[in-house]
Design a protein around this motif. Structure first.
Motif, short mmCIF file in Angstrom:
data_model
loop_
_atom_site.label_atom_id
_atom_site.label_comp_id
_atom_site.label_asym_id
_atom_site.label_seq_id
_atom_site.Cartn_x
_atom_site.Cartn_y
_atom_site.Cartn_z
N MET A 296 31.09 10.54 45.65
CA MET A 296 32.59 11.11 45.57
C MET A 296 32.84 10.92 43.79
SD MET A 296 36.35 10.61 46.96
CE MET A 296 37.77 11.37 46.57
N ILE A 297 32.65 9.54 43.47
CA ILE A 297 32.92 9.08 42.05
C ILE A 297 31.87 9.97 40.99
CG2 ILE A 297 32.68 7.07 40.29
CD1 ILE A 297 33.45 5.26 42.95
N VAL A 298 30.74 10.06 41.44
CA VAL A 298 29.53 10.60 40.62
C VAL A 298 29.88 11.89 40.34
CG1 VAL A 298 27.30 11.47 40.40
CG2 VAL A 298 27.81 9.07 41.14
N PHE A 299 30.38 12.84 41.44
CA PHE A 299 30.46 14.20 41.27
C PHE A 299 31.95 14.41 40.53
CE2 PHE A 299 28.02 15.34 45.13
CZ PHE A 299 27.47 16.40 44.63
N ASN A 300 32.78 13.49 40.64
CA ASN A 300 34.02 13.35 39.67
C ASN A 300 33.72 13.38 38.16
OD1 ASN A 300 37.08 13.56 40.91
ND2 ASN A 300 35.69 12.59 42.33
N VAL A 301 32.76 12.35 37.87
CA VAL A 301 32.42 12.17 36.65
C VAL A 301 31.61 13.44 36.05
CG1 VAL A 301 30.87 10.60 35.21
CG2 VAL A 301 32.33 9.55 36.95
N ILE A 302 30.90 13.87 36.85
CA ILE A 302 29.89 15.15 36.36
C ILE A 302 30.89 16.24 36.04
CG2 ILE A 302 28.36 16.90 37.14
CD1 ILE A 302 26.86 14.75 38.59
N PHE A 303 31.94 16.45 36.95
CA PHE A 303 32.94 17.43 36.75
C PHE A 303 33.63 17.59 35.69
CE2 PHE A 303 36.86 19.84 37.70
CZ PHE A 303 36.23 21.04 37.97
N LEU A 304 34.39 16.36 35.40
CA LEU A 304 34.94 15.68 34.09
C LEU A 304 33.96 16.08 33.13
CD1 LEU A 304 37.71 14.89 32.88
CD2 LEU A 304 36.53 12.56 33.22
N GLY A 305 32.66 15.55 33.00
CA GLY A 305 31.89 15.84 31.77
C GLY A 305 31.42 17.37 31.56
N VAL A 306 31.41 18.10 32.72
CA VAL A 306 31.14 19.39 32.47
C VAL A 306 32.35 20.18 31.63
CG1 VAL A 306 30.94 21.62 33.66
CG2 VAL A 306 29.75 19.74 34.43
N LEU A 307 33.55 19.74 31.92
CA LEU A 307 34.64 20.46 31.42
C LEU A 307 34.81 20.07 30.02
CD1 LEU A 307 37.65 19.92 34.16
CD2 LEU A 307 36.00 21.95 33.67
N ILE A 308 34.56 18.84 29.70
CA ILE A 308 34.48 18.26 28.20
C ILE A 308 33.27 18.97 27.40
CG2 ILE A 308 33.98 16.23 26.93
CD1 ILE A 308 35.34 14.56 28.93
N MET A 309 32.15 19.18 28.03
CA MET A 309 31.23 19.83 27.48
C MET A 309 31.56 21.44 27.07
SD MET A 309 28.70 22.32 28.55
CE MET A 309 28.65 22.14 30.11
N LEU A 310 32.19 21.97 28.18
CA LEU A 310 32.75 23.27 27.95
C LEU A 310 33.63 23.40 26.70
CD1 LEU A 310 33.18 24.73 31.54
CD2 LEU A 310 31.12 25.35 30.02
N LEU A 311 34.61 22.44 26.77
CA LEU A 311 35.51 22.29 25.34
C LEU A 311 34.83 22.31 24.17
CD1 LEU A 311 38.66 20.21 26.85
CD2 LEU A 311 38.61 22.60 26.25
N TYR A 312 33.77 21.45 24.11
CA TYR A 312 32.82 21.23 23.00
C TYR A 312 32.21 22.35 22.47
CZ TYR A 312 29.48 19.36 19.81
OH TYR A 312 28.40 19.38 18.81
N THR A 313 31.46 23.08 23.48
CA THR A 313 30.65 24.18 23.24
C THR A 313 31.58 25.28 22.70
OG1 THR A 313 30.57 24.63 25.53
CG2 THR A 313 28.79 23.28 24.76
N ILE A 323 36.76 28.14 26.24
CA ILE A 323 37.83 27.18 26.16
C ILE A 323 38.71 27.29 27.17
CG2 ILE A 323 39.62 26.40 24.67
CD1 ILE A 323 37.78 26.78 22.45
N ASN A 324 39.37 28.50 27.50
CA ASN A 324 40.39 29.18 28.60
C ASN A 324 39.44 28.51 29.84
OD1 ASN A 324 41.94 29.97 26.72
ND2 ASN A 324 41.12 32.07 26.89
N THR A 325 38.31 28.65 30.03
CA THR A 325 37.89 28.37 31.47
C THR A 325 37.98 26.79 31.68
OG1 THR A 325 36.17 30.14 31.45
CG2 THR A 325 35.56 28.06 32.74
N ALA A 326 37.64 26.11 30.54
CA ALA A 326 37.68 24.49 30.55
C ALA A 326 39.13 24.22 30.86
CB ALA A 326 37.16 23.99 29.32
N MET A 327 39.95 24.61 30.20
CA MET A 327 41.46 24.49 30.23
C MET A 327 41.94 24.70 31.59
SD MET A 327 43.00 25.11 26.38
CE MET A 327 42.53 24.17 24.89
N PHE A 328 41.56 25.82 32.08
CA PHE A 328 42.12 26.28 33.45
C PHE A 328 41.73 25.20 34.42
CE2 PHE A 328 40.95 28.38 37.43
CZ PHE A 328 42.16 28.85 37.86
#
Length: 382
Positions: A296-313, A323-328
């Protein structure tokens, strides 16, 4: 696209004279009005064709018992062909109503699916069979590649997930081989890979955007659902499919000649990293099972990391869609974790008041940032 503020700035700087500014403002207003009109035409065409389709299907259903079987079949097949030919005539032969023609072609895909299920019912075939959804999917693909219909590409993407779910529910052997959420997550990644592959070929490039968009949203949805799970085990074939998807993305991302033809290379590379992480998790889980809360912790970290990655890219590539996808997806993630951590700690009234204030503040900040980035990208492109 530039705006009125930028035009005034150019006048003040002496880049253009007032007469040129006036002409540019007129052209800009004309372009916006034309763009708005096209959007309205598309909206009315799609809504109208859907209403016609629903009405026709309801009419046939209301007179179902009084129509002979052969007449039902002919009526369904004839309606589908008639709608398709009408759309083709308006879109490609007459060419005066291309938007309406495209909407009718999309309606013919919907009618085709309805006909498949109704004909199956006529001849006592199980209407819940995944095979019928597969027929609908395969029968709609010619619209995607023959007419370059993005709406049909979106429909096929949704049918792909419905087919996978029905196939899983009908085949008991799959339950031991793969988890249902993993199946949908893998389908999302596979669809994204298919969209990336479509970007390389001009003739099928129109399908790339809907494939990648729906694939990314499905990936984020089912990855988000994984963040709630305590008891988790990867299926036997899950690592194999992850490895296949990772290999496919790697083959597209490594050659510089292919990378140059990808419109969102940075996001594609981020999805590749995500697949590698999930592949590693599946392999580690198979040999060294961890405590249930660890996943559960690992999946939360991965999901948060993916959103940050999407914002950056999205910021790096000036892609507002990413950007809209990540913010949503940040909003449901924050809401879910807020309930997880503070539901038992705060009184209920304070819990909802504080949560509401936090959500309003976050939504305002995200919307303000989104507008700032959109305005900045527009000025830089101009």
């Amino acid at each position: 696209m530039f705006d009125e503020d930028l035009i005034r700035k150019w006048v003040d700087n002496g880049t253009i004279n007032p007469e040129q500014a006036r002409k540019m403002s007129e052209d800009l207003a004309e372009y916006r009005e034309e763009h708005k009109s096209k959007g309205q035409i598309i909206a009315f065409s799609v809504i109208g064709t859907i209403l016609i389709g629903v009405g026709a299907i309801l009419f046939i259903a209301s007179h179902w018992n009084g129509i002979p079987d052969y007449a039902k079949t002919l009526l369904l097949v004839g309606s589908t062909l008639g709608i398709h030919l009408s759309g083709y005539h308006l879109r490609y032969q007459k060419q005066e109503y291309p938007k309406l023609g495209s909407a009718l072609l999309f309606l013919s895909a919907i009618f085709f699916g309805a006909s498949v299920f109704l004909i199956a019912q006529i001849y006592n075939v199980n209407a819940n069979s995944h095979f019928l959804v597969l027929i609908w999917l395969l029968g709609s693909l010619p619209l995607v590649y023959g007419y370059r219909s993005t709406a049909s590409a979106g429909l096929c993407s949704l049918l792909f997930f419905i087919w996978g779910g029905l196939l899983y529910s009908e085949n008991r052997r799959l339950e031991g081989a793969i988890d249902i959420l993993d199946l949908f997550l893998l389908q999302g990644l596979a669809l994204y890979l298919a969209g990336t592959l479509h970007e390389l070929f001009e003739r099928v490039k129109s399908a790339a955007r809907p494939y990648k968009f729906i694939g990314l949203q499905a990936t984020l949805l089912f990855l988000f659902l994984h963040t709630f799970r305590l008891n988790y085990e990867f299926g036997k074939i899950t690592p194999i499919i992850y490895a296949a998807i990772a290999t496919g993305l790697l083959l597209l991302l490594l050659p510089s000649s292919l990378r140059a033809r990808l419109s969102s290379y940075q996001t594609d590379a981020g999805i590749f990293i995500l697949v590698l992480l999930l592949l590693g998790m599946s392999l580690v889980t198979g040999y060294y099972p961890e405590h249930e809360k660890t996943y559960m912790i690992v999946f939360n970290v991965i999901f948060l990391g993916v959103l940050i990655m999407l914002l950056y890219t999205g910021y790096s590539s000036e892609n507002m869609g990413t950007i809209n996808t990540a913010m949503f997806w940040f909003i449901p993630f924050i809401i879910a974790r807020y309930f997880d951590f503070f539901w038992e700690m705060l009184p209920r009234s304070l819990f909802f008041i504080a949560g509401g204030l936090v959500m309003l503040a976050i939504s305002i900040l995200l919307e303000r940032k989104r507008r700032e980035l959109k305005a900045r990208f527009g000025r830089e492109k101009a």
